[in-house]
Design an enzyme around this catalytic site. Structure first.
Site, mmCIF file in Angstrom:
data_model
loop_
_atom_site.group_PDB
_atom_site.id
_atom_site.type_symbol
_atom_site.label_atom_id
_atom_site.label_comp_id
_atom_site.label_asym_id
_atom_site.label_seq_id
_atom_site.Cartn_x
_atom_site.Cartn_y
_atom_site.Cartn_z
ATOM 1 N N ALA A 67 -33.422 34.903 -0.911
ATOM 2 C CA ALA A 67 -32.541 34.500 -2.007
ATOM 3 C C ALA A 67 -31.101 34.796 -1.599
ATOM 4 O O ALA A 67 -30.851 35.661 -0.755
ATOM 5 C CB ALA A 67 -32.910 35.276 -3.268
ATOM 6 N N GLY A 109 -37.226 35.798 -0.226
ATOM 7 C CA GLY A 109 -37.635 34.552 -0.876
ATOM 8 C C GLY A 109 -38.094 33.498 0.133
ATOM 9 O O GLY A 109 -38.876 32.610 -0.216
ATOM 10 N N GLU A 112 -41.613 34.307 0.736
ATOM 11 C CA GLU A 112 -42.340 33.948 -0.492
ATOM 12 C C GLU A 112 -42.475 32.432 -0.634
ATOM 13 O O GLU A 112 -43.517 31.936 -1.079
ATOM 14 C CB GLU A 112 -41.614 34.549 -1.708
ATOM 15 C CG GLU A 112 -41.720 36.069 -1.724
ATOM 16 C CD GLU A 112 -40.772 36.733 -2.702
ATOM 17 O OE1 GLU A 112 -39.565 36.416 -2.672
ATOM 18 O OE2 GLU A 112 -41.242 37.558 -3.492
ATOM 19 N N GLU A 132 -36.335 43.219 0.727
ATOM 20 C CA GLU A 132 -35.570 43.455 -0.501
ATOM 21 C C GLU A 132 -35.289 44.928 -0.762
ATOM 22 O O GLU A 132 -34.266 45.279 -1.360
ATOM 23 C CB GLU A 132 -36.316 42.858 -1.712
ATOM 24 C CG GLU A 132 -36.336 41.341 -1.766
ATOM 25 C CD GLU A 132 -37.510 40.699 -1.032
ATOM 26 O OE1 GLU A 132 -38.163 41.396 -0.211
ATOM 27 O OE2 GLU A 132 -37.773 39.508 -1.279
#
Ligand code: CAA
Length: 258
Positions: A67, A109, A112, A132
């Site tokens: 992200a 992300g 993911e 993260e």
């Protein structure tokens, strides 16, 4: 096809190819990119001519490095809640089989997003991980759940608690990566795989995907029930008649998607 700022959409015969296109930022997933991705995947999902979708990243360095940290840095919980995370749920619900073609980093992300796909082709130098913890948060798009279901508790804990990266080879040994290929060959191999999927009866492919997904989302009893219902449902399709007739007549089936 709609115009997008952060992704590229093309098609090769019956395969859709969606490219995350922020290579200078290692394809970091800002809110608009994820929303565009969900929009594009839903649009392709409605196109009966497209029977498999490849998701990849522009440039040689990354599938996606997570992200967009610069965008998130000042966000409040409410802004995060209403800022578009629902798009991940829309990606999860795409019916068409999805293949991730990963080169370089697939972190946070990005890891993911690869795990939202149904198969993963990765280069030998691909690096996956959930870093993260290093920026004071945890995975927020399914990383703890999907990794734990495949790698098990202990290796997942190590990755999520230390932020360490994991190679494509190790993930392949655990069944989380389908093919490990030399750098630069990820798209070619993903395309071959996608074309094989695209040659199958498309309704069967969609219900096969739905049934396998049920194994991760329901109890065994519910999953078996869903598989059985999908199996019976396919006996209503012309492609099922065609497939079985072709077998008996010793010829290749001509699937129409009906
Ligand atoms: N968000 C925003 N920008 C990013 C980014 C990210 N996740 N990852 C890389 N970039 C940007 C860098 O800021 C840099 O931009 P500038 O040139 O403008 O400075 C550019 O991409 C190139 O990156 P680096 O200079 O850092 O390249 P490197 O080779 O030194 O390092 C890397 C590569 C190890 C991947 C490093 O960029 C990195 O650690 N990135 C962040 C990885 C991360 O923590 N991801 C998790 C994000 S949180 C998340 O994903 C939450 C969730 O679950 C949804």
């Amino acid at each position: 096809m709609a115009e997008y700022q952060y992704i590229l959409v093309e098609r090769k015969e019956r395969v859709g190819i969606v490219t995350l296109n922020r290579p200078k930022e290692l394809n970091a997933l800002n809110f608009q990119l994820v929303a565009e991705l969900a929009d594009a995947l839903e649009e392709i999902d409605r196109d009966e001519e497209i029977r498999c979708i490849i998701l990849t990243g522009a440039g040689e360095r990354a599938f996606a490095a997570g992200a967009d940290i610069k965008e998130m840095a000042d966000k409040t919980p409410i802004e995060m809640f209403s800022g578009g995370f629902a798009a991940w749920e829309r990606i999860r619900r795409i019916h068409t089989p999805l293949i991730a073609a990963v080169q370089g980093y697939a972190l946070g992300g990005g890891c993911e997003l690869a795990m939202h796909c149904d198969m993963i082709v990765a280069t030998e130098n691909a690096r996956f991980g959930q870093p993260e913890i290093g920026i004071g948060v945890i995975p927020g798009a399914g990383g703890t759940q999907r990794l734990a279901r495949t790698l098990g508790k202990y290796r997942t804990m190590e990755l999520v608690l230390t932020g360490a990266q994991i190679s494509a080879q190790e993930l392949a040994a655990h069944g989380l990566v389908n093919r490990v290929v030399p750098p630069g060959e990820h798209l070619t191999v993903a395309l071959q795989l996608a074309q094989t999927v695209a040659a199958q009866a498309p309704l069967a492919a969609r219900l096969a995907k739905e049934s396998v997904q049920a194994a991760f989302e329901t109890s065994l009893e519910e999953g078996l029930e869903q598989e059985r219902k999908n199996f019976f449902l396919l006996f209503s399709t012309e492609d099922m008649r065609e497939g079985m007739r072709a077998f008996v007549e010793k010829r290749k089936p001509d699937f129409k998607g009906r």
